[in-house]
Design a protein around this motif. Structure first.
Motif, short mmCIF file in Angstrom:
data_model
loop_
_atom_site.label_atom_id
_atom_site.label_comp_id
_atom_site.label_asym_id
_atom_site.label_seq_id
_atom_site.Cartn_x
_atom_site.Cartn_y
_atom_site.Cartn_z
N TYR A 195 0.97 -1.03 -0.01
CA TYR A 195 0.06 0.06 0.08
C TYR A 195 0.61 1.30 0.09
N LEU A 196 2.10 1.17 0.38
CA LEU A 196 2.86 2.38 0.44
C LEU A 196 3.15 2.74 -0.89
N ASP A 197 3.51 1.85 -1.85
CA ASP A 197 3.89 2.49 -3.19
C ASP A 197 2.52 2.50 -4.09
N ARG A 198 1.39 1.98 -3.50
CA ARG A 198 0.20 1.97 -4.17
C ARG A 198 -0.72 3.28 -4.00
N ILE A 199 -0.58 3.63 -2.73
CA ILE A 199 -1.39 4.85 -2.17
C ILE A 199 -0.60 6.17 -1.87
N ILE A 200 0.26 5.77 -0.48
CA ILE A 200 0.69 6.71 -0.08
C ILE A 200 1.94 7.72 -1.07
N LYS A 201 2.67 7.12 -1.68
CA LYS A 201 3.62 7.82 -2.54
C LYS A 201 2.87 8.58 -3.46
N PRO A 202 1.90 8.01 -4.51
CA PRO A 202 1.13 8.88 -5.29
C PRO A 202 0.42 9.87 -4.57
N ALA A 203 -0.14 9.66 -3.68
CA ALA A 203 -1.10 10.95 -2.72
C ALA A 203 -0.05 11.86 -2.35
N LEU A 204 1.00 11.70 -1.88
CA LEU A 204 2.18 12.72 -1.68
C LEU A 204 2.73 13.58 -2.65
N ARG A 205 2.85 12.59 -3.70
CA ARG A 205 3.49 13.45 -5.03
C ARG A 205 2.60 14.40 -5.62
N SER A 206 1.29 13.72 -5.56
CA SER A 206 0.03 14.66 -6.17
C SER A 206 -0.29 15.56 -5.48
N ALA A 207 -0.19 15.59 -4.06
CA ALA A 207 -0.36 16.93 -3.20
C ALA A 207 0.89 17.81 -3.52
N ALA A 208 2.01 17.42 -3.23
CA ALA A 208 3.20 18.44 -3.38
C ALA A 208 3.14 18.96 -4.90
N ARG A 209 2.55 18.53 -5.94
CA ARG A 209 2.69 19.00 -7.35
C ARG A 209 1.71 20.15 -7.14
N SER A 210 0.59 19.77 -6.68
CA SER A 210 -0.63 20.67 -6.46
C SER A 210 -0.33 21.93 -5.72
N VAL A 211 0.25 21.79 -4.66
CA VAL A 211 0.40 22.85 -3.54
C VAL A 211 1.81 23.76 -4.23
N VAL A 212 2.97 23.14 -4.54
CA VAL A 212 3.75 23.93 -5.26
C VAL A 212 3.84 24.70 -6.39
N GLY A 213 2.71 24.37 -7.22
CA GLY A 213 2.39 24.92 -8.64
C GLY A 213 1.66 26.14 -8.17
N ARG A 214 1.31 26.41 -7.18
CA ARG A 214 0.65 27.60 -6.50
C ARG A 214 1.60 28.97 -6.22
N TYR A 215 2.91 28.52 -6.10
CA TYR A 215 3.89 29.39 -5.69
C TYR A 215 5.11 29.81 -6.58
N THR A 216 5.65 30.83 -6.56
CA THR A 216 6.60 31.29 -7.06
C THR A 216 7.98 30.48 -6.62
N PRO A 217 9.12 30.47 -7.13
CA PRO A 217 10.45 29.85 -6.46
C PRO A 217 10.99 30.70 -5.29
#
Length: 271
Positions: free
Chosen positions: A115-137
């Motif tokens: 479940y780590l590779d199937r659920i947790i890692k994709p969820a964390l990556r998706s959230a990180a991409r969504s959040v970081v995409g809102r901010y400037t460097p």
């Protein structure tokens, strides 16, 4: 060599079978673990009962026990994400998670041991991409780090809450920007800091100048008031008081009674 009694052979066979059965039936679950029971002849994974806890258990030899770690675990993830203006950002995160013990059967049935590779890692990556995409460097590098960390945690948790997984925290360990962008941001921050220091010095100097002006004005006002209050009569009275004190002094002197141009007694000299 004596032959074994006829009854001994069946006994030995039964004993061997019992040992094998017992070995297949005995399950020991360690500290921080729990076991999901799989009944081969009865609907498979048990989801309507709590998982097997720590310690020694006996199960039917045709059933299986799948052991899961249920203590808090750590996931370190390094990923490439895009900022709001499309620049590549390397984000290093740490997540602390654990499976929900009460739902361990459902987790095994629906997600599986991986479940780590199937659920947790994709969820964390998706959230990180969504959040970081809102901010400037620049925001990622400096002022918004704590906010970004909190938002990644909230969005990841929202995904995992319905997946039989508890997310305890997410930590943003490092944000790596392209070298040219990082240098530009650092130069800008340095210039802003120097500008703030210069403004502070200007304000301090202005306050010091204001203080000097106020003190000088105070002294001028005091002198003007004092000058206005010193009439001829007051000056004569002060002179008389000083003369009387002089006459009472043990030092020898000559005092001529009378007055000079100012109306004050004249002191000719002393020894």
């Amino acid at each position: 060599m004596e032959k074994l009694p006829k009854v001994a052979l069946p006994v030995i066979v039964v004993a061997i079978i019992l040992v094998i059965v017992l070995a297949k039936s005995a399950v020991t679950i360690g500290s921080g673990e729990a076991g999901v029971l799989y009944k081969t002849f009865d609907n498979g994974v048990v989801t309507d009962a709590p998982p097997l806890g720590e310690g020694f258990h006996i199960v039917a030899p045709w059933n299986k026990v799948i052991i899961y770690e249920v203590r808090q675990q750590e996931l370190f993830e390094k990923m490439k994400v895009l900022s709001s203006n499309g620049l590549d950002i390397i984000l290093e995160t740490t997540a602390w998670y654990m499976p929900k013990s009460v739902d361990l059967g459902r987790l095994h049935q629906e997600k599986g041991e991986n479940y780590l590779d199937r659920i947790i890692k994709p969820a964390l990556r998706s959230a990180a991409r969504s959040v970081v995409g809102r901010y400037t460097p620049e925001q990622l590098y400096s002022s918004k780090r704590d906010i970004i960390q909190s938002e990644i945690f909230d969005e990841t948790k929202k995904i995992l809450d319905n997946q039989y997984i508890v997310l305890n925290d997410v930590l943003v360990r490092d944000v790596t920007l392209p070298a040219t962008i990082k240098d530009a941001i650092e130069r800008k921050l340095k210039q802003e800091q120097e500008s703030l220091e210069y403004e502070f010095r200007l304000v301090t100097a202005a306050k010091e100048a204001e203080k000097v002006i106020i003190e000088a004005q105070g002294k001028a006002d005091a002198n003007r008031i004092l000058s206005a209050s010193l009439t001829d009569k007051i000056l004569q009275d002060k002179g008389i008081e000083a003369t009387i004190k002089l006459s009472e002094s043990p030092n020898s002197k000559v005092i001529v009674i009378g007055s000079g141009d100012s109306g004050m007694p004249i002191i000719l000299g002393n020894q």
